[in-house]
Enzyme design. Sequence first.
Site, PDB file in Angstrom:
ATOM      1  N   MET A  72       0.856  -1.186   0.000  1.00 23.87           N
ATOM      2  CA  MET A  72       0.000   0.000   0.000  1.00 23.87           C
ATOM      3  C   MET A  72       0.887   1.228   0.000  1.00 23.87           C
ATOM      4  SD  MET A  72      -2.838   1.077   2.817  1.00 23.87           S
ATOM      5  CE  MET A  72      -4.001   2.400   2.480  1.00 23.87           C
TER       6      MET A  72
ATOM      7  N   GLY B 179      -1.185   8.759  -0.898  1.00 26.91           N
ATOM      8  CA  GLY B 179      -2.096   8.615  -2.021  1.00 26.91           C
ATOM      9  C   GLY B 179      -2.939   9.864  -2.196  1.00 26.91           C
ATOM     10  N   LEU B 180      -3.979   9.733  -2.995  1.00 26.19           N
ATOM     11  CA  LEU B 180      -4.865  10.844  -3.314  1.00 26.19           C
ATOM     12  C   LEU B 180      -6.244  10.612  -2.716  1.00 26.19           C
ATOM     13  CD1 LEU B 180      -5.572  13.429  -5.027  1.00 26.19           C
ATOM     14  CD2 LEU B 180      -6.315  11.823  -6.818  1.00 26.19           C
ATOM     15  N   GLY B 181      -6.746  11.581  -1.956  1.00 25.87           N
ATOM     16  CA  GLY B 181      -8.119  11.576  -1.492  1.00 25.87           C
ATOM     17  C   GLY B 181      -8.991  12.401  -2.418  1.00 25.87           C
TER      18      GLY B 181
ATOM     19  N   TYR C 119     -19.201   9.430  -1.102  1.00 20.59           N
ATOM     20  CA  TYR C 119     -18.650  10.584  -1.825  1.00 20.59           C
ATOM     21  C   TYR C 119     -19.383  10.822  -3.147  1.00 20.59           C
ATOM     22  CZ  TYR C 119     -14.462  10.130   1.181  1.00 20.59           C
ATOM     23  OH  TYR C 119     -13.574  10.031   2.226  1.00 20.59           O
TER      24      TYR C 119
END
Length: 274
Positions: free
Chosen positions: A15, A19-21, A51
């Site tokens: 992992m 990262g990108l949220g 979301y």
Amino acid sequence: MPTPSRVPVATALDMPVLGLGVFDMDDESTARTVATAIDLGYRSIDTAAIYGNERGVGEGIRRSGIAREELFVTTKLWIDAHDEVAAVRAAEQSIERLGLEHVDLYLVHWPHSAAGRHREAWRGLQAAKRAGLARNIGVSNFSPAQLADLVQLGGEIPAVNQIELHPFHTRRLERAAHEALGIVTESWSPLARGRVFGDPTLERIAAAHGVSVARAVLRWHVQSGLVTVPKSSDPRRLAENLDVFSFALEPADMAAIDALDRGEHVEPDYYRLA
């Protein structure tokens, strides 16, 4: 720009530590941002059913042209599907919206502990994993007591607990509980919804290293052994956020940031869901 460093989770799968949220972005904005981020070197994308932009994430992945096996995609189960059958169906729906065959990490978004439904949700995630819908499963916003409930069920222990974590809420007790159980701590809202900007301690540390406050704070997360998924749709900031592996904070810097903890939630009302 290099792909972010990686950290092992509870299986052989890796992992990325950064990262990108994509919270609070519509489908088209999400698709553009995901494609740009992947081009810059991001390999981890974090979304959620609530979301409303899982289709956008999938479209961004397709636009990028990158091989699926290079990516680590996370989505989350909402509180309206906290039983075994409903959780499996929700996972199937998320994967259909993403246009993928599976996700790399599936999380219980909130514990929703009334009548023990967080336990039912966890049973549901284990069923989703057995069905091949998720390669790893975990939770989000679970307290140490709620994690202990899951351990007592006798099944799988969550690979990850994604919690609000930033310099103003460092979650020492939760991180210690995770470490004892072998659970990876993942930070959401790592920049405290922008509240880190203007803090004099953080500005001083960033200036000393010749970096932005955002880079200094994200370096603090990574250097603390945390996984994190900052959100941005601006290509310049996306690139800047990713570049946290070219410098290190001093022990005194780390201690000074740790000392900013004041137990501050970015959205206290969120915690009524738990």
